[in-house]
Design an enzyme around this catalytic site. Sequence first.
Site, PDB file in Angstrom:
ATOM      1  N   ARG A  63       0.824  -1.210   0.000  1.00 14.97           N
ATOM      2  CA  ARG A  63       0.000   0.000   0.000  1.00 14.97           C
ATOM      3  C   ARG A  63       0.861   1.264   0.000  1.00 14.97           C
ATOM      4  O   ARG A  63       0.507   2.266  -0.632  1.00 14.97           O
ATOM      5  CB  ARG A  63      -0.911  -0.018   1.230  1.00 14.97           C
ATOM      6  N   HIS A 101       0.444   4.337  -2.700  1.00 20.23           N
ATOM      7  CA  HIS A 101       0.146   5.697  -2.267  1.00 20.23           C
ATOM      8  C   HIS A 101       1.283   6.662  -2.596  1.00 20.23           C
ATOM      9  O   HIS A 101       1.043   7.855  -2.769  1.00 20.23           O
ATOM     10  CB  HIS A 101      -0.160   5.718  -0.765  1.00 20.23           C
ATOM     11  N   VAL A 125       0.642   9.749  -6.261  1.00 14.77           N
ATOM     12  CA  VAL A 125       0.512  11.168  -5.922  1.00 14.77           C
ATOM     13  C   VAL A 125       1.410  12.061  -6.771  1.00 14.77           C
ATOM     14  O   VAL A 125       0.928  12.850  -7.573  1.00 14.77           O
ATOM     15  CB  VAL A 125       0.743  11.401  -4.419  1.00 14.77           C
ATOM     16  N   SER A 160       8.527  10.262  -1.784  1.00 19.32           N
ATOM     17  CA  SER A 160       8.146  11.482  -1.056  1.00 19.32           C
ATOM     18  C   SER A 160       7.205  11.163   0.097  1.00 19.32           C
ATOM     19  O   SER A 160       7.154  11.888   1.090  1.00 19.32           O
ATOM     20  CB  SER A 160       7.493  12.491  -2.007  1.00 19.32           C
ATOM     21  N   ASN A 162      -3.734   8.943   3.769  1.00 19.72           N
ATOM     22  CA  ASN A 162      -2.552   8.236   4.256  1.00 19.72           C
ATOM     23  C   ASN A 162      -2.525   8.022   5.765  1.00 19.72           C
ATOM     24  O   ASN A 162      -1.588   7.419   6.283  1.00 19.72           O
ATOM     25  CB  ASN A 162      -1.287   8.996   3.834  1.00 19.72           C
ATOM     26  N   HIS A 190      -5.908  -5.611  -3.231  1.00 17.84           N
ATOM     27  CA  HIS A 190      -6.820  -5.732  -2.091  1.00 17.84           C
ATOM     28  C   HIS A 190      -7.092  -7.191  -1.722  1.00 17.84           C
ATOM     29  O   HIS A 190      -7.929  -7.460  -0.857  1.00 17.84           O
ATOM     30  CB  HIS A 190      -8.140  -5.020  -2.391  1.00 17.84           C
ATOM     31  N   THR A 191      -6.385  -8.111  -2.337  1.00 14.78           N
ATOM     32  CA  THR A 191      -6.503  -9.510  -1.940  1.00 14.78           C
ATOM     33  C   THR A 191      -5.830  -9.760  -0.590  1.00 14.78           C
ATOM     34  O   THR A 191      -6.023 -10.796   0.024  1.00 14.78           O
ATOM     35  CB  THR A 191      -5.906 -10.446  -3.010  1.00 14.78           C
TER      36      THR A 191
END
Length: 356
Positions: A76, A80, A84, A90, A108, A209-210
Amino acid sequence: MAGAAASFTSLLLISSLLLAYSHVSALGVEYSSLPLVKGLSWKYYDSSCPKLESIIRKHLKKVFKENIGLAAALLRIQFHDCFVQGCDASLLLHGSTSGPTEQDAPPNLTLRPEGFEVINDLHQLVHDNCGSVVSCADITAIAARDSVFLSGGPDYNLPLGRRDGLTFATRDVTLANLPAPSSNTSVLLDSLATKNLDATDLVALSGGHTIGLGHCAAFIERLYPTQDPTLEKTYAKDLKQVCPTQDSNDTTVLDIRSPNKFDNKYYVDLVNRQGLFTSDQDMYTDSRTKDIVTSFAVDEDLFFEQFAKSIIKMGQLSVLTGNKGEIRANCSVRNSDNIKLASMVDDDDQESASEL
């Protein structure tokens, strides 16, 4: 007769395994032929840090043996970070006088702090072995790949050579580039289109998302005040046990069939109307993505192949290469801030000495 049948069954099993192996081998070649952003290479650290990937994988095996949940956390973090302002690490930066960081933005806030700690640990191990030649952005990408593989998913080569960003995105930019879990497929497709990612990429990358957990706040609008009709009734009832009120702050697994294994069961969930987020379930409702969801639900190899292609593609979003950016000495701090901090510590030490 029974012995002959058993032999025939064994032969079929061996043949299928050989076919699967050749399929995986072929996929590896195919990944290496994917287009790369200028400055990235499949062999970037072969000379400067030849043991890089083995160092990271060895450490993550130990980490996941104690807590497999961190695999989802690391995956994740890469998502994320990349979505962005590109894959520039970053997201790893801590705050400074210039304002709040990406970590402080609402999307976040549920990222697990332990995930950032693991990346810092990996960074230290790598730099102890190779010196300051490997970027935090590359370590993040490798950690995400190994999180997928070590939890049961595909293994794939990674193009490397990213450098670390010097700035972090504002709160508004972060919000604009990370659609909420309540978003429908149209919102997601529009967002990904700005990054040259298509419907197939969306469905494949959503397969992340598993593994992992979802917070009640991210799907509570599907339960209260009116239940989302696309939710399978028994599943909805179970979710209400986890989140009994609109203010509930608990978590539940993203994939009810195999929550800690990276496989295609997430898509089986969607076909059975058991996707946790609106952003998940709506992909099986929307005609532009429904057939892709179905194809991944019935063919795990197909999902694995496309996931690898899509995440390699995602991992090249707005990367910094060459002389752009920097190689951070500390993943949480820009080198310029690190120097200032060291200088402040030296000044304090000198003042303490003079007082003595």
